[in-house]
Scaffold this motif. Structure first.
Motif, PDB file in Angstrom:
ATOM      1  N   ASP A  24      13.294  29.851 -43.440  1.00 11.53           N
ATOM      2  CA  ASP A  24      13.920  30.794 -42.520  1.00 11.53           C
ATOM      3  C   ASP A  24      12.952  31.794 -41.898  1.00 11.53           C
ATOM      4  O   ASP A  24      13.373  32.762 -41.274  1.00 11.53           O
ATOM      5  N   GLY A  25      11.643  31.610 -42.062  1.00 11.67           N
ATOM      6  CA  GLY A  25      10.678  32.519 -41.456  1.00 11.67           C
ATOM      7  C   GLY A  25      10.404  33.766 -42.259  1.00 11.67           C
ATOM      8  O   GLY A  25       9.760  34.687 -41.758  1.00 11.67           O
ATOM      9  N   SER A  26      10.870  33.843 -43.498  1.00 15.40           N
ATOM     10  CA  SER A  26      10.636  35.031 -44.327  1.00 15.40           C
ATOM     11  C   SER A  26       9.288  34.972 -45.041  1.00 15.40           C
ATOM     12  O   SER A  26       8.910  35.904 -45.732  1.00 15.40           O
ATOM     13  N   PHE A  27       8.565  33.861 -44.865  1.00 21.52           N
ATOM     14  CA  PHE A  27       7.261  33.717 -45.513  1.00 21.52           C
ATOM     15  C   PHE A  27       6.161  34.208 -44.573  1.00 21.52           C
ATOM     16  O   PHE A  27       6.371  34.401 -43.384  1.00 21.52           O
ATOM     17  N   ALA A  28       4.958  34.351 -45.158  1.00 19.77           N
ATOM     18  CA  ALA A  28       3.816  34.818 -44.368  1.00 19.77           C
ATOM     19  C   ALA A  28       3.375  33.761 -43.357  1.00 19.77           C
ATOM     20  O   ALA A  28       2.744  34.083 -42.356  1.00 19.77           O
ATOM     21  N   ILE A  29       3.701  32.496 -43.608  1.00 16.36           N
ATOM     22  CA  ILE A  29       3.362  31.403 -42.707  1.00 16.36           C
ATOM     23  C   ILE A  29       4.620  30.611 -42.403  1.00 16.36           C
ATOM     24  O   ILE A  29       5.586  30.645 -43.152  1.00 16.36           O
ATOM     25  N   ASP A  30       4.620  29.896 -41.283  1.00 12.98           N
ATOM     26  CA  ASP A  30       5.825  29.195 -40.834  1.00 12.98           C
ATOM     27  C   ASP A  30       5.978  27.811 -41.453  1.00 12.98           C
ATOM     28  O   ASP A  30       7.092  27.336 -41.653  1.00 12.98           O
ATOM     29  N   SER A  31       4.863  27.129 -41.720  1.00  7.72           N
ATOM     30  CA  SER A  31       4.927  25.759 -42.218  1.00  7.72           C
ATOM     31  C   SER A  31       3.965  25.574 -43.386  1.00  7.72           C
ATOM     32  O   SER A  31       3.109  26.430 -43.641  1.00  7.72           O
ATOM     33  N   TYR A  32       4.124  24.455 -44.080  1.00 11.99           N
ATOM     34  CA  TYR A  32       3.250  24.180 -45.228  1.00 11.99           C
ATOM     35  C   TYR A  32       1.797  24.121 -44.768  1.00 11.99           C
ATOM     36  O   TYR A  32       1.454  23.347 -43.873  1.00 11.99           O
ATOM     37  N   PRO A  33       0.926  24.925 -45.384  1.00  9.67           N
ATOM     38  CA  PRO A  33      -0.487  24.885 -44.999  1.00  9.67           C
ATOM     39  C   PRO A  33      -1.170  23.668 -45.605  1.00  9.67           C
ATOM     40  O   PRO A  33      -0.850  23.261 -46.719  1.00  9.67           O
ATOM     41  N   VAL A  34      -2.084  23.084 -44.864  1.00 10.12           N
ATOM     42  CA  VAL A  34      -2.786  21.894 -45.323  1.00 10.12           C
ATOM     43  C   VAL A  34      -4.274  22.059 -45.027  1.00 10.12           C
ATOM     44  O   VAL A  34      -4.656  22.496 -43.951  1.00 10.12           O
ATOM     45  N   LYS A  35      -5.090  21.709 -46.004  1.00 16.42           N
ATOM     46  CA  LYS A  35      -6.538  21.728 -45.810  1.00 16.42           C
ATOM     47  C   LYS A  35      -7.146  20.512 -46.497  1.00 16.42           C
ATOM     48  O   LYS A  35      -7.070  20.362 -47.702  1.00 16.42           O
ATOM     49  N   LEU A  36      -7.729  19.635 -45.693  1.00 14.85           N
ATOM     50  CA  LEU A  36      -8.368  18.436 -46.235  1.00 14.85           C
ATOM     51  C   LEU A  36      -9.719  18.799 -46.839  1.00 14.85           C
ATOM     52  O   LEU A  36     -10.477  19.585 -46.273  1.00 14.85           O
ATOM     53  N   ASP A  37     -10.002  18.216 -47.985  1.00 12.98           N
ATOM     54  CA  ASP A  37     -11.263  18.461 -48.678  1.00 12.98           C
ATOM     55  C   ASP A  37     -11.900  17.099 -48.990  1.00 12.98           C
ATOM     56  O   ASP A  37     -11.269  16.243 -49.609  1.00 12.98           O
ATOM     57  N   SER A  38     -13.136  16.920 -48.552  1.00 12.34           N
ATOM     58  CA  SER A  38     -13.808  15.631 -48.764  1.00 12.34           C
ATOM     59  C   SER A  38     -13.949  15.300 -50.248  1.00 12.34           C
ATOM     60  O   SER A  38     -13.881  14.128 -50.645  1.00 12.34           O
ATOM     61  N   ASN A  39     -14.130  16.329 -51.077  1.00 16.81           N
ATOM     62  CA  ASN A  39     -14.237  16.091 -52.528  1.00 16.81           C
ATOM     63  C   ASN A  39     -12.945  15.528 -53.099  1.00 16.81           C
ATOM     64  O   ASN A  39     -12.955  14.655 -53.972  1.00 16.81           O
ATOM     65  N   ASP A  40     -11.806  16.047 -52.607  1.00  8.90           N
ATOM     66  CA  ASP A  40     -10.506  15.533 -53.058  1.00  8.90           C
ATOM     67  C   ASP A  40     -10.312  14.077 -52.624  1.00  8.90           C
ATOM     68  O   ASP A  40      -9.778  13.259 -53.378  1.00  8.90           O
ATOM     69  N   ILE A  41     -10.746  13.769 -51.405  1.00 12.53           N
ATOM     70  CA  ILE A  41     -10.598  12.396 -50.908  1.00 12.53           C
ATOM     71  C   ILE A  41     -11.423  11.430 -51.755  1.00 12.53           C
ATOM     72  O   ILE A  41     -10.945  10.352 -52.140  1.00 12.53           O
ATOM     73  N   LEU A  42     -12.651  11.817 -52.070  1.00 11.23           N
ATOM     74  CA  LEU A  42     -13.498  10.980 -52.928  1.00 11.23           C
ATOM     75  C   LEU A  42     -12.903  10.848 -54.329  1.00 11.23           C
ATOM     76  O   LEU A  42     -12.942   9.769 -54.944  1.00 11.23           O
TER      77      LEU A  42
ATOM     78  N   ILE B 232      -1.381  12.010 -41.865  1.00 12.83           N
ATOM     79  CA  ILE B 232      -0.216  12.875 -42.095  1.00 12.83           C
ATOM     80  C   ILE B 232      -0.643  14.337 -42.204  1.00 12.83           C
ATOM     81  O   ILE B 232      -0.007  15.236 -41.643  1.00 12.83           O
ATOM     82  N   CYS B 233      -1.731  14.579 -42.929  1.00 17.29           N
ATOM     83  CA  CYS B 233      -2.225  15.959 -43.097  1.00 17.29           C
ATOM     84  C   CYS B 233      -2.656  16.557 -41.761  1.00 17.29           C
ATOM     85  O   CYS B 233      -2.393  17.736 -41.483  1.00 17.29           O
ATOM     86  N   MET B 234      -3.308  15.753 -40.929  1.00 18.79           N
ATOM     87  CA  MET B 234      -3.759  16.260 -39.617  1.00 18.79           C
ATOM     88  C   MET B 234      -2.570  16.558 -38.708  1.00 18.79           C
ATOM     89  O   MET B 234      -2.583  17.549 -37.953  1.00 18.79           O
ATOM     90  N   ILE B 235      -1.542  15.739 -38.802  1.00 22.56           N
ATOM     91  CA  ILE B 235      -0.319  16.006 -38.016  1.00 22.56           C
ATOM     92  C   ILE B 235       0.311  17.326 -38.465  1.00 22.56           C
ATOM     93  O   ILE B 235       0.724  18.154 -37.649  1.00 22.56           O
ATOM     94  N   GLN B 236       0.361  17.540 -39.796  1.00 27.36           N
ATOM     95  CA  GLN B 236       0.932  18.787 -40.317  1.00 27.36           C
ATOM     96  C   GLN B 236       0.074  19.988 -39.916  1.00 27.36           C
ATOM     97  O   GLN B 236       0.604  21.060 -39.588  1.00 27.36           O
ATOM     98  N   GLN B 237      -1.244  19.820 -39.921  1.00 25.72           N
ATOM     99  CA  GLN B 237      -2.143  20.901 -39.529  1.00 25.72           C
ATOM    100  C   GLN B 237      -1.907  21.341 -38.093  1.00 25.72           C
ATOM    101  O   GLN B 237      -1.884  22.535 -37.792  1.00 25.72           O
ATOM    102  N   HIS B 238      -1.756  20.373 -37.205  1.00 22.75           N
ATOM    103  CA  HIS B 238      -1.674  20.689 -35.774  1.00 22.75           C
ATOM    104  C   HIS B 238      -0.260  20.995 -35.291  1.00 22.75           C
ATOM    105  O   HIS B 238      -0.080  21.783 -34.360  1.00 22.75           O
ATOM    106  N   PHE B 239       0.733  20.390 -35.911  1.00 25.38           N
ATOM    107  CA  PHE B 239       2.096  20.537 -35.404  1.00 25.38           C
ATOM    108  C   PHE B 239       3.045  21.246 -36.363  1.00 25.38           C
ATOM    109  O   PHE B 239       4.137  21.655 -35.953  1.00 25.38           O
ATOM    110  N   GLY B 240       2.668  21.395 -37.641  1.00 26.98           N
ATOM    111  CA  GLY B 240       3.523  22.090 -38.596  1.00 26.98           C
ATOM    112  C   GLY B 240       4.900  21.470 -38.705  1.00 26.98           C
ATOM    113  O   GLY B 240       5.917  22.163 -38.623  1.00 26.98           O
ATOM    114  N   VAL B 241       4.961  20.154 -38.892  1.00 25.73           N
ATOM    115  CA  VAL B 241       6.235  19.429 -38.916  1.00 25.73           C
ATOM    116  C   VAL B 241       7.140  19.930 -40.041  1.00 25.73           C
ATOM    117  O   VAL B 241       8.342  20.143 -39.848  1.00 25.73           O
ATOM    118  N   LEU B 242       6.577  20.129 -41.239  1.00 28.09           N
ATOM    119  CA  LEU B 242       7.359  20.608 -42.384  1.00 28.09           C
ATOM    120  C   LEU B 242       7.291  22.127 -42.433  1.00 28.09           C
ATOM    121  O   LEU B 242       6.237  22.705 -42.707  1.00 28.09           O
TER     122      LEU B 242
END
Length: 414
Positions: A363-381, A349-359
């Motif tokens: 209205d485009g008033s933010f500095a970015i268009d979609s929710y930013p996502v960054k996978l961290d191996s430490n978080d996964i562990l 799901i995170c990789m889909i959001q990273q590449h396609f920005g589904v969410l």
């Protein structure tokens, strides 16, 4: 293979006589998987926002900032400062002086943080990437001082990028008694002209408060000495190690100065984000704990169904510990299965959001268009370990008690 683990694995994948046990086990795996997905995605979004903040701060904040440990200003010609700026690891050094001032334009007044910088400020930061307008980053020439204003300050003054009249800058006179009868005499006044650009780094702290000009103008309006600064800002050589270089600088400067990297310059912001991330992790861990109760229901029914098998194992010489461990291992395997499934789906799901920005963010008033996502191996562990620990803790005690009761009843019948 451990006998308890082997039997537990057979029980997990074998068909039960009561279909409801399979259904409850599936629900338990699904519940843990959903909680795991939520944890992976939530922590990754926080990582993404942290990365966005880091990128935006680099447009204005220096890589390293030196300030005095006490007071507002210090002498830039101090031998320790000179020694630091002469280091081979230091590529660019800029003297800065910033204090509060009032700016007026056509009757509109606003308090700003006036930051005087040297002309090599563009070499220090990526401020040019945040400029808007047809002009260039210019703070002074042979006769005139110019202003590079934050977009929010421009809006508050209603002056536009190419203001025709100069900005009136007022600062309190230092080391002089206040004149109550003539308040205007308590302030020093000077003028700044339009540079043809404004900056917008998408951070209210800067865009709504800061005004950049030459350090000579700042020293004059604030009545500071010719080498007096509030900070010396550095950009290090790309080949050097930032952490070790900062330690080296701290050793040269001693306790009279503080040395801050970008994280320490925005310590409050990053601390808040880390606290929010931690609180989210705690809440999601409680949701995971609730999801683990489904395992208890599944194992309770399994223990009851396998009474005859328990009797057979007892007759073959199996001890109470071996039988109890079978069902504890079963619960742990259900937790592990849910954890692995949730992590795989969460990463997907995170990789889909990273590449396609589904969410999107709206209205485009933010500095970015979609929710930013960054996978961290430490978080996964961390998530994987959390699921296993909570699963084992949630299952271990109830299952041991239930199994003990079943075994005691079996002993009485014998």
């Amino acid at each position: 293979m451990n006998l308890s683990l082997y039997i537990a694995r057979r029980y997990l994948f074998s068909k039960k006589s009561h279909q409801v046990i399979n259904i409850i086990s599936g629900v338990a795996v699904a519940g843990i998987a959903l909680a795991t997905i939520a944890m992976i995605c939530t922590l990754s979004v926080f990582n993404g926002f942290t990365e966005v903040v880091e990128m935006q701060f680099t447009a204005f904040d220096p890589q390293v900032k030196i300030e005095t440990a006490e007071g507002k200003t210090f002498d830039a010609l101090d031998k320790r400062i000179t020694a630091v700026t002469s280091l081979p690891e230091v590529e660019t050094a800029t003297q800065c002086l910033e204090e509060r001032a009032m700016v007026q334009y056509n009757g509109q007044q606003v308090m700003v943080m006036l930051k005087g910088v040297e002309e090599n400020f563009t070499e220090l930061t990526r401020i040019e990437d945040a400029l808007f307008g047809n002009g260039t980053f210019i703070i002074k020439d042979s006769t005139t001082n110019y202003a590079v204003i934050g977009a929010g300050v421009t809006s508050a003054l209603n002056c536009g990028i190419y203001f025709t009249h100069p900005l009136e800058v007022y600062a309190p006179k230092r080391n002089k008694k206040a004149n109550i009868t003539n308040p205007a005499s308590n302030f020093k006044k000077d003028y700044l002209y339009a540079s043809g650009v404004v900056f917008a780094v998408q951070q209210q702290k800067y865009d709504n408060n800061y005004l950049l000009s030459s350090i000579d103008f700042a020293r004059n309006i604030f009545n500071r000495g010719s080498s007096e600064v509030s900070s010396v800002e550095l950009r290090l050589n790309e080949k050097c190690n930032e952490t070790s270089t900062i330690k080296k600088i701290e050793k040269i400067l001693g306790r009279d100065f503080t040395v801050k990297d970008r994280y320490k310059q925005q310590e409050d912001v990053f601390k808040i984000m880390q606290v929010e991330k931690f609180i989210s992790y705690i809440f999601l861990s409680f949701i995971l704990l609730i999801a683990c109760f489904n395992i208890i229901g599944s194992l309770s029914m399994l223990v009851i169904e396998k009474r005859q098998d328990v009797e057979t194992l007892r007759n073959l010489g199996a001890g109470n510990k071996l039988i109890t461990d079978i069902f504890v291992f079963e619960g742990c395997m259900i937790s592990a299965l849910g954890a692995v499934s949730g992590i795989v789906l969460g990463i997907g799901i995170c990789m889909i959001q990273q590449h396609f920005g589904v969410l999107s963010l709206g209205d485009g008033s933010f500095a970015i268009d979609s929710y930013p996502v960054k996978l961290d191996s430490n978080d996964i562990l961390l998530v994987f370990a959390t699921v296993l620990i909570i699963g084992a803790a949630a299952v271990g005690i109830p299952v041991r008690l239930l199994t003990k009761r079943i075994l005691e009843e079996s002993e009485q019948k014998r």
